[in-house]
Design a protein around this motif. Structure first.
Motif: not given
Length: 130
Positions: A19-27
């Motif tokens: 989830r952290r990776l997904y959020k970092n990618i989207m940010k």
């Protein structure tokens, strides 16, 4: 004796890291579009496409594979943010529709021709006749 059932879900720590990776990618989408000067791309369209790339492996249950994919994703993001990748490479990732069956088939055919041609893209296109 009966064997214990294997859990088909990820551990909580692994879920958090994914989830952290997904959020970092989207940010990072606005920054990447700005760095690579992709002014013609819309953030929402890019995010939708990245979500498709991300959810392609949603049903993966092997923790080793999940961890490998997460690490590869983190490396891709890091290399992108440091501008180690060429704009054409990033553009291909951001705009390729993975739901497009024709694209996936052509990619598979190219890989088969690359095996024949010793891994060369030139030889693959030569064997394809393009």
């Amino acid at each position: 004796p009966t064997q214990p059932k294997q859990r088909k879900t990820m551990s909580i720590a692994m879920q958090r890291s994914v989830r952290r990776l997904y959020k970092n990618i989207m940010k990072s989408v606005p920054r990447v579009l700005d760095q690579y000067e992709f002014t013609y791309m819309e953030e929402n369209a890019v995010r939708t496409n990245l979500k498709k790339h991300f959810t392609k492996h949603f049903n993966e249950s092997n923790p080793v594979v999940i961890d490998m994919l997460r690490i590869k994703g983190e490396m891709e993001l890091d290399e992108t943010l440091r501008m180690f990748k060429t704009p054409c490479h990033i553009e291909k990732i951001l705009t390729t529709d993975i739901d497009d069956v024709g694209f996936l088939e052509s990619k598979a055919v190219t890989k088969e021709y690359q095996k024949i041609g010793g891994g060369s893209e030139f030889m693959a296109s030569f064997y394809q006749g393009s």
